[in-house]
Design an enzyme around this catalytic site. Structure first.
Site, PDB file in Angstrom:
ATOM      1  NE  ARG A 377      -1.606   3.203   1.607  1.00 23.60           N
ATOM      2  CZ  ARG A 377      -1.149   3.881   2.630  1.00 23.60           C
ATOM      3  NH1 ARG A 377      -1.821   4.868   3.110  1.00 23.60           N
ATOM      4  NH2 ARG A 377      -0.001   3.580   3.182  1.00 23.60           N
ATOM      5  CB  CYS A 378      -5.626  -0.806  -4.572  1.00 22.05           C
ATOM      6  SG  CYS A 378      -6.590  -0.525  -6.044  1.00 22.05           S
ATOM      7  CD  GLU A 748      -0.782   0.746  -4.051  1.00 19.34           C
ATOM      8  OE1 GLU A 748      -0.581  -0.333  -4.623  1.00 19.34           O
ATOM      9  OE2 GLU A 748      -0.859   1.819  -4.639  1.00 19.34           O
TER      10      GLU A 748
END
Lengths: 794, 306
Positions: A377-378, A748
């Site tokens: 999530r980045c 994100e």
């Protein structure tokens, strides 16, 4: 029609003229809520076999022998696959997304606990699991290398002795920024603040683990592989290169995916063995990973050991930042990230600040742990960078005796400075950081909070802490000149076909795992062409039937594929204009477009709707024009997009037990133009929850022997609804100047930015006791230890 | 320097699929006892299954025989008996969710009422049972401490007859109790309170559903302001749940003053024997015992009438 009916029709709520910015309900939810999703586990093919994986109990050991006789003899077992068998087909090792190699099944040694050692293929899954217990592996344990610093010491056991020329455990050395300029800036410093911290190894742990059904048809020679993949097209190419199968004969189908968060980007051994087994046996083979297999062996995230220093002038002006980072890579370098950037986008560590000098030194080390380093999530290591700079700023504020909000305000990149080139070479597209921060502070009641904090410190009882983090992310890879994975450029694509009745199908190279693409991308086409979203089918995840793309991760879908969807819609609108001119018997110049129709300038009653034009595209198109209304667009973004946010977290801390909990969480996010605000808010809430999880509890750790602690949900903690705070959201809108719709990514942002706000808040609550830092996850035990330690030194 | 791997668990591998086992579902206690007499050592009783099934799923437990007592009549009673000085009876099939919602518990057995909603999560409470939890004898189980604080006992039965075992003697070590392989635990009993009484349970957990880092059960019965009976049980800080007898003794005969509370909480912390692990250091856990016992007792200063 009666008069009453007419009135009713007139007063019915009108469809919006523009679908952009409408919080319509998610089209995909009907099937998920009704239990009619179609996940890997739902796929059952005739004559299908089941596969189970035997994993290593040791973190590091030589394999003397593997005896599969008893397992193979168990009724119902069809085959037992070992590394030796795969080696005969040159498949014992496979390439990683970072160009390293990873074992499919171990041959010489095991190099992590949980490594895949053998696979049983059986008529049913119970038999497959029973047979695992009958495989006799003779291991000779070797010293396990658990600490990445020890891994780089002279004399450390060599982990990758299989690699020619590899004489130590170093994976890479990589630098960004200007060392000399940074040294100079530090000479001017009034104060140098330092933070030495570990961003713990965590795991995306999606609700659905990995799995596949490999079906190699011995007659047609087609390989149809159903798998949990966020990037099916890239996987097809990798499979073609690894197995030598002709690419046209490989079809990767990613059916509904139960969450990915970066975990489902890489290729895992289970996929490869199942495919090889199907090829050898001529029958479909299904592999469904269990939770422990997922947690111990598949792509982890973070695990950066970071030493950061920030140089500040007496008035708080930031002069420079320098960072030494050591990445714990596990036994293979398998980061899923642009190949040219060894530590991803970690060098965006200057954050939201006008920092004239920066120098980032990164090293990677092999250890006896699972490979990975996926973008959980980045956007490729932005999370670690954002955390470090925001912790540094917090420490600097304490050192300088300045309010942390004021210190940030003094150093923000100003709106007129955009496009802004950072000291490490990013070109920030747009931003207005102060407005977002002021909105967040206002929502949190910042002024009163500081007074309340003082009052509580004086009176005793639970302490109050306020944590601020401002976040700037770089996402939407990429411009293909800078970003590729194993040479495949990071563009993305959209194919749009409008059917004769004015309904459309939009096919994309990305693959959603819950992000709401089926709704968001339909809204983009609706915005551009006026076809209502319910008339647009969004299709993803089948390589035979969608155009090529690099997949969904790192918040790149809306910045890249979303732009492609807008651009292809515009191409179709151009053609539609020609058809409209033909139908209305006017020149194209006499037409103007409004929402969903062309009308003749000066004669607004003469119109052709997009639906009428679509019908004509198949029934009455101009002579000399190709029939149909369809097109494909490959979008190569000119730059990354740079969303930003301010997160303010207020916590209560029990100084006697170290227990803490957030009592107010404010998030002001700016992701440019919002296509579906409800979906955006859902993304932010999910992101905040994962940010909180990392700050508070999530960690995959190891004991000295390399045993994984965190191999199930009893040990790897995920917050429940009970722990999850309530969120107070807000927004500002600063469009991206280069995206066709002004959008930036958002999936994100909150995961990237919020962990520092939670940690800053807890540290702030106990800073008067002398506490300056607490490593994540900030458990109550660590808070207590920090208070005790600070007291002892006071 | 790294060392040779020595502490590898024997079979840590992940299995979602249990080993083969034979399954019985008796409908009477006698039938269940007959099966136990026959299969003894090889058999495991399945009540709520909240510990047994995860263990079987991971193949940490692989019983040859599973005796499912969920269809056995007469094990789901939750009632007070007036016999002798009176006692609470909790049948082997009474679910934690039932305890959580019981008015009998909230009015008469406040320590149990406070503990029930803190057992794991709602899904576990819907199935899990108090008696099953005691038989599992997990030192991190919450009800062990509650029963120690309340001087509870377990009623076990076999084809040879019935025994009543005080929980203090029932809990024998980590995951071991003094129940014999042919015995079925049919009921837990707790003496009815007398005089003015009060109790509570405090639990520090990393998240809902996690085992206790530290749990503390406290109970006091007072007469004319002085403590007549005190119970303190500790969770997660020893090889079994711990009955802090010296701390209890320090309270008896005294008023619940700050001094008495400080002394009792200090003695309770001394009785704890925690280990350093992922939940925190031994020092930390011991100090939380001290803080929680003190807080628990402070909450009891307004004890109510029986």
């Amino acid at each position: 029609m009666t008069a009453t009916e007419e009135t009713a029709a007139e007063s019915a709520p009108e469809k919006p003229l523009d679908w952009l910015g409408q919080s319509i309900k998610r089209k995909e939810d009907d099937r998920f809520l009704a239990g009619r999703g179609n996940y890997i586990e739902d796929i059952d093919l005739p004559n299908m076999l089941h596969m189970a994986i035997l994993r290593s109990p040791y973190a590091h050991a030589t394999i003397n022998s593997i005896d599969t006789t008893e397992a193979a003899a168990l009724p119902g077992v069809v085959a037992v696959v070992t590394g030796e068998l795969l080696a005969q087909h040159n498949l014992a090792w496979m390439p990683t997304l970072s160009g390293d190699t990873q074992a499919v099944l171990a041959t010489d040694k095991v190099r992590m606990q949980g490594q895949e050692v053998a696979c049983v293929i059986a008529e049913d899954r119970y038999v497959a699991h029973d047979a695992l217990e009958l495989i006799d592996v003779d291991y000779e344990p070797l010293p396990a290398v658990v600490n990445p610093f020890a891994a780089l010491e002279e004399g450390a056991p060599l982990i990758r002795d299989d690699k020619e020329g590899q004489t130590d455990n170093r994976v890479y050395h990589w630098e960004a920024g200007d060392a000399a300029a940074t040294e100079e800036a530090f000479l001017e410093a009034h104060k140098i603040v330092a933070v030495d911290t570990h961003y713990p190894r965590s795991h995306p742990s999606p609700l659905e683990c990995c799995g596949c059904v490999a079906d190699l048809n011995p007659a047609s020679h087609r390989a149809t592989i159903y798998m949990t993949s966020q990037a099916p097209h890239a996987i097809r190419t990798v499979f073609a290169l690894v197995t030598g199968l002709p690419e046209q004969n490989i079809q990767i189908i990613s059916p509904d995916i139960g969450g990915g968060f970066g975990n489902k980007v890489p290729v895992y051994p289970g996929y490869v063995v199942a495919t090889a087994a199907s090829l050898l046996l001529g029958r479909p083979v299904k592999w469904i990973e269990d939770r422990t297999g997922n947690l111990i062996s598949t792509g982890f995230a973070r695990d950066f050991h970071m030493k950061g220093e920030l140089a500040v002038a007496r008035d708080g002006t930031m002069l420079g930042v320098r960072v030494k980072m050591l990445s714990d890579q596990g036994y293979a370098y398998a980061d899923a990230q642009p190949s040219k950037l060894k530590a991803g986008l970690f060098h965006i560590v200057t954050g939201s600040y006008d920092l004239p000098a920066a120098h980032v030194v990164c090293d990677g080390a092999y250890t006896n742990k699972a490979p990975g380093g996926v973008a959980y999530r980045c956007s490729f290591r932005v999370t670690e960078a954002s955390f470090l700079i925001e912790r540094l700023v917090q420490s600097a504020a304490v050192e300088l005796g300045m309010d942390p909000a004021e210190l940030r305000r003094r150093n923000f990149i100003q709106p007129e400075q955009f496009p802004y080139t950072s000291a490490t070479g990013f070109v920030y597209d747009s931003g207005d950081y102060e407005t977002a921060m002021d909105m967040a502070l206002d929502k949190a009641g910042y002024g009163e909070l500081r007074a309340e904090q003082e009052r509580r410190r004086a009176e005793g009882g639970k302490l109050l802490g306020i944590g601020i983090a401002t976040m700037t992310e770089a996402l939407g890879a990429g411009p293909s000149r800078d970003y590729d994975i194993l040479g495949i450029k990071m563009f993305d694509s959209a194919e749009l076909r409008v059917h004769p009745t004015g309904k459309a199908i939009l096919k994309l190279g990305v693959r959603h795992q819950g992000q709401g693409h089926e709704t968001t991308f339909a809204q983009i086409v609706a915005h551009e062409l006026g076809i209502p979203p319910e008339d647009i089918l969004v299709h993803e995840g089948d390589t035979d039937n969608t155009p090529y793309g690099l997949g969904t991760y790192a918040s790149r879908s809306t910045p890249v594929a979303g732009a492609a969807a807008a651009m292809v819609s515009r191409t179709l609108r151009e053609k539609a204009k020609k058809i409209a001119a033909h139908l209305l018997e006017v020149s194209e110049d006499d037409l103007e477009w409004e929402h969903d129709h062309f009308s003749v300038k000066g004669a607004p009653s003469q119109t052709k709707t997009i639906q009428e034009i679509a019908f004509a595209a198949y029934t009455n198109h101009p002579m000399g024009m190709e029939a149909g209304l369809e097109g494909v667009h490959y979008y190569d973004p000119p730059n990354l997009t740079f969303p930003f946010a301010t997160y303010v977290v207020v916590v209560e801390v029990d100084p006697e037990t170290g227990e803490w909990k957030p009592i107010h969480v404010v998030a002001i996010d700016d992701c440019g133009v919002r296509i579906n605000p409800m979906i955006v808010e859902g993304q932010i809430m999910g992101g905040l929850t994962e940010g909180f999880a990392m700050a508070a509890m999530q960690e995959i750790s190891f004991d000295d022997d390399g045993n994984c602690i965190g191999s199930n949900f009893m040990d790897y903690l995920i917050p429940t609804a009970w722990e999850t705070p309530h969120y107070d959201l807000g927004e500002t809108v600063t469009p991206s100047p280069h995206h066709p719709l002004g959008c930036k990514g958002v999936g994100e942002s909150a995961t990237v930015g919020s962990p520092a706000a939670f940690v800053n808040a807890v540290v702030d609550a106990v800073s008067h006791l002398g506490v300056t830092d607490i490593d994540m996850p900030v458990t109550s035990a660590k808070v207590w230890e920090a208070i005790q330690g600070a007291g002892a030194h006071a | 320097m790294p060392t040779i791997a020595r502490s590898v668990p024997q079979r840590w591998e992940a299995y979602v699929f249990p080993s083969n086992f034979e399954y019985f579902a008796p409908t009477t206690i006698d039938e269940a006892l007959g099966l136990l007499a026959e299969h003894g050592d090889e058999a495991k009783i399945l009540a709520g299954g909240q510990s047994l099934i995860p263990l079987m799923k991971l193949r940490f437990a692989a019983p040859a025989v599973v005796i499912d007592i969920n269809r056995v009549a007469g094990l789901d009673h939750l009632e007070e008996s007036k016999r002798g000085r009176g006692f609470l009876r909790v049948g082997a099939l009474v679910r934690n969710a039932t305890l959580e919602r019981s008015e009998l518990l909230s009015s008469r057995y406040p320590t149990m009422a406070a503990a029930a909603p803190l057992i794991s999560d709602p899904i576990v409470r819907n199935q899990g049972t108090l008696v099953g939890s005691l038989c599992h004898a997990d030192p991190q189980g919450d009800f062990g401490s509650v029963m120690l604080a309340l001087d509870g006992e377990i009623v076990v039965r076999s084809t040879a007859g019935e025994r009543r075992i005080p929980v203090k003697r029932f809990l024998d070590g980590p995951f071991t109790s003094t129940i014999r392989p042919d015995e079925l635990a049919v009921e837990a009993r707790v003496p009815s309170p007398e005089g003015r009484f009060s109790g509570t349970y405090l639990k520090l957990e990393r998240k809902v559903g996690d085992f206790a880092t530290v749990g503390v059960a406290v109970f006091v019965a007072t007469e004319r302001g002085k403590v007549m009976r005190a119970g303190i049980g500790l969770t997660g800080v020893g090889a079994t749940n711990i009955k802090a007898t010296e701390a209890e003794a320090a309270l008896v005969g005294h008023r619940l003053s700050d001094t008495a509370i400080d002394e009792a909480s200090r003695l309770a912390a001394a009785a704890a024997d925690p280990r350093t692990d992922v939940r925190g250091s031994a020092d930390y856990k011991r100090d939380v015992v001290r803080v929680y016992v003190a807080r628990g007792l402070q909450q009891l200063t307004g004890a109510k009438a029986a």
